[in-house]
Design a protein around this motif. Structure first.
Motif, short mmCIF file in Angstrom:
data_model
loop_
_atom_site.label_atom_id
_atom_site.label_comp_id
_atom_site.label_asym_id
_atom_site.label_seq_id
_atom_site.Cartn_x
_atom_site.Cartn_y
_atom_site.Cartn_z
N THR A 5 0.84 -1.20 0.00
CA THR A 5 0.00 0.00 0.00
C THR A 5 0.87 1.24 0.00
OG1 THR A 5 -1.70 -1.17 1.26
CG2 THR A 5 -1.84 1.23 1.18
N GLN A 6 0.67 2.08 -0.99
CA GLN A 6 1.40 3.33 -1.08
C GLN A 6 0.43 4.49 -0.88
OE1 GLN A 6 3.67 1.93 -5.05
NE2 GLN A 6 3.92 4.11 -4.62
N ASN A 7 0.93 5.53 -0.24
CA ASN A 7 0.16 6.77 -0.12
C ASN A 7 1.09 7.98 -0.16
OD1 ASN A 7 -2.79 6.29 0.36
ND2 ASN A 7 -1.94 4.89 1.88
N PRO A 8 0.65 9.06 -0.81
CA PRO A 8 -0.60 9.19 -1.56
C PRO A 8 -0.49 8.55 -2.96
CG PRO A 8 0.65 11.20 -1.75
CD PRO A 8 1.47 10.28 -0.85
N ARG A 9 -1.60 8.46 -3.67
CA ARG A 9 -1.57 7.99 -5.05
C ARG A 9 -1.17 9.11 -6.00
NH1 ARG A 9 -4.40 3.89 -7.09
NH2 ARG A 9 -3.00 4.32 -8.84
N LYS A 18 9.38 19.59 1.65
CA LYS A 18 9.63 18.20 2.01
C LYS A 18 8.38 17.35 1.93
CE LYS A 18 11.33 15.32 5.83
NZ LYS A 18 11.88 15.30 7.21
N LEU A 19 8.53 16.15 1.40
CA LEU A 19 7.39 15.24 1.35
C LEU A 19 7.83 13.81 1.61
CD1 LEU A 19 7.08 13.42 -1.53
CD2 LEU A 19 7.02 15.73 -2.46
N THR A 20 6.87 13.02 2.06
CA THR A 20 7.12 11.60 2.33
C THR A 20 6.05 10.78 1.63
OG1 THR A 20 8.11 12.06 4.49
CG2 THR A 20 7.29 9.82 4.11
N VAL A 21 6.48 9.75 0.93
CA VAL A 21 5.56 8.78 0.35
C VAL A 21 5.67 7.51 1.20
CG1 VAL A 21 4.87 7.53 -1.71
CG2 VAL A 21 6.04 9.73 -1.92
N THR A 22 4.54 7.09 1.73
CA THR A 22 4.59 5.92 2.62
C THR A 22 4.38 4.64 1.83
OG1 THR A 22 2.23 6.02 3.10
CG2 THR A 22 3.70 7.29 4.53
N CYS A 23 4.94 3.56 2.36
CA CYS A 23 4.78 2.23 1.76
C CYS A 23 4.68 1.22 2.88
CB CYS A 23 5.97 1.91 0.86
SG CYS A 23 5.93 0.22 0.22
N SER A 24 3.67 0.37 2.80
CA SER A 24 3.48 -0.64 3.81
C SER A 24 3.09 -1.95 3.15
CB SER A 24 2.37 -0.18 4.77
OG SER A 24 2.16 -1.14 5.78
N GLN A 25 3.66 -3.06 3.64
CA GLN A 25 3.30 -4.38 3.12
C GLN A 25 2.87 -5.29 4.27
OE1 GLN A 25 5.45 -7.27 3.72
NE2 GLN A 25 7.35 -6.29 4.36
N ASN A 26 1.95 -6.19 3.96
CA ASN A 26 1.39 -7.05 5.01
C ASN A 26 1.77 -8.52 4.82
OD1 ASN A 26 -0.13 -7.77 2.80
ND2 ASN A 26 -2.10 -7.22 3.68
N MET A 27 2.88 -8.77 4.12
CA MET A 27 3.28 -10.14 3.79
C MET A 27 4.51 -10.59 4.57
SD MET A 27 2.60 -9.63 -0.26
CE MET A 27 3.07 -7.90 -0.16
N ASN A 73 7.17 -1.32 6.91
CA ASN A 73 7.14 0.03 6.35
C ASN A 73 8.47 0.46 5.75
OD1 ASN A 73 4.45 0.46 7.17
ND2 ASN A 73 5.15 1.02 9.24
N PHE A 74 8.37 1.17 4.64
CA PHE A 74 9.58 1.62 3.95
C PHE A 74 9.27 2.96 3.28
CE2 PHE A 74 13.70 1.28 2.52
CZ PHE A 74 13.88 1.11 1.15
N PRO A 75 9.24 4.04 4.03
CA PRO A 75 8.89 5.35 3.46
C PRO A 75 10.00 5.93 2.58
CG PRO A 75 9.48 5.57 5.78
CD PRO A 75 9.48 4.10 5.47
N LEU A 76 9.59 6.66 1.58
CA LEU A 76 10.50 7.38 0.69
C LEU A 76 10.38 8.86 1.00
CD1 LEU A 76 12.40 7.23 -1.87
CD2 LEU A 76 10.33 7.73 -3.21
N ILE A 77 11.50 9.50 1.28
CA ILE A 77 11.50 10.89 1.71
C ILE A 77 12.23 11.74 0.68
CG2 ILE A 77 12.22 12.49 3.55
CD1 ILE A 77 12.41 9.75 5.26
N LEU A 78 11.57 12.82 0.27
CA LEU A 78 12.20 13.81 -0.58
C LEU A 78 12.38 15.06 0.27
CD1 LEU A 78 10.55 11.80 -2.51
CD2 LEU A 78 10.78 13.63 -4.21
N THR A 86 9.82 14.73 -10.65
CA THR A 86 8.47 14.46 -11.14
C THR A 86 8.50 13.10 -11.84
OG1 THR A 86 7.84 16.77 -11.38
CG2 THR A 86 6.72 15.17 -12.79
N SER A 87 7.69 12.17 -11.35
CA SER A 87 7.78 10.80 -11.87
C SER A 87 6.65 9.97 -11.27
CB SER A 87 9.14 10.19 -11.49
OG SER A 87 9.35 8.95 -12.12
N LEU A 88 6.59 8.73 -11.72
CA LEU A 88 5.69 7.73 -11.15
C LEU A 88 6.54 6.80 -10.29
CD1 LEU A 88 2.92 6.34 -10.94
CD2 LEU A 88 3.43 5.20 -13.12
N TYR A 89 6.17 6.68 -9.03
CA TYR A 89 6.97 5.92 -8.08
C TYR A 89 6.25 4.64 -7.66
CZ TYR A 89 9.88 10.06 -7.62
OH TYR A 89 10.73 11.11 -7.88
#
Lengths: 118, 119
Positions: A5-9, A18-27, A73-78, A86-89
């Protein structure tokens, strides 16, 4: 349901904020990665993590930071975004080394985050 | 170094035509894995297939089939009787033992082939 699950879309923001894109996996996967997708270049790895507190640079790490304080969790921080980010992550996870990888599990990708830096 | 080449940037076909997407890969490792992903206009990556280097059997799944040829380092993807819903960007990707054990299972992607199926 197994998912990444990534947020935001979608996010439109301005240079330097500064911004953070969150990533979470349940596996309970060991491996997690961030990729960026740009036209004509396919997907390129930004950072990866092979376990908690273990992270390393991929092919295009400049301008990004990551952390892996917990397995899921593995957040990406800019820290100071610029227009060339500018890209699709995509965030991805997979089981890691050993027999679990050989067992035909693909990398699981999130649905992507479209970032526009003005 | 590892590399994946998808020489076809764009392909346009008419519905019901068969279409083959080419993928050529490079790796020095004898143990590797090849993948195909579909990216529809909505943007997510949809896993289609994974094949390991020890299994050269071709695979068929409905209208999709894959031809793996180690002799030519190719892993081509054919859609039979294409449909408008097949319109998407298709990515071929590679990972090998080195990437799995040292770089978090990193996938090396080709540039993608944009398939447009017209009614």
């Amino acid at each position: 349901e197994a998912q990444v699950t990534q947020n935001p879309r979608y996010l439109i923001t301005v240079t330097g904020k500064k911004l953070t894109v969150t990533c979470s996996q349940n596996m309970n996967h060991e491996y997690m990665s961030w990729y960026r997708q740009d036209p004509g270049l396919g997907l390129r790895q930004i950072y990866y993590s092979m376990n908690v507190e273990v992270t390393d640079k991929g092919d295009v790490p400049e301008g990004y930071k990551v952390s892996r304080k917990e397995k899921r969790n593995f957040p990406l921080i800019l820290e100071s975004p610029s227009p060339n980010q500018t890209s699709l992550y995509f965030c991805a996870s997979s089981p890691g080394q050993g027999d679990t990888y050989v067992s035909n599990q693909p990398q699981h990708f999130g649905d992507g985050t479209r970032l526009s830096i003005l | 170094a590892q590399k994946v080449t998808q020489a076809q940037t764009e392909i346009s076909v008419v519905e019901k035509e068969d279409v083959t997407l080419d993928c050529v890969y490079e790796t020095r490792d004898t143990t590797y894995y090849l993948f195909w992903y579909k990216q529809p206009p909505s943007g997510e990556l949809v896993f289609l297939i994974r094949r390991n280097s020890f299994d050269e059997q071709n695979e068929i799944s409905g209208r999709y089939s894959w031809n793996f040829q180690k002799s030519t380092s190719s892993f081509n993807f054919t859609i039979t009787a294409s449909q408008v819903v097949d319109s998407a960007v298709y990515f071929c990707a590679l990972s090998d033992r080195h990437l799995i054990y040292n770089q978090g299972g990193k996938l090396i992607f080709g540039q993608g082939t944009e398939l447009s199926v017209k009614p």
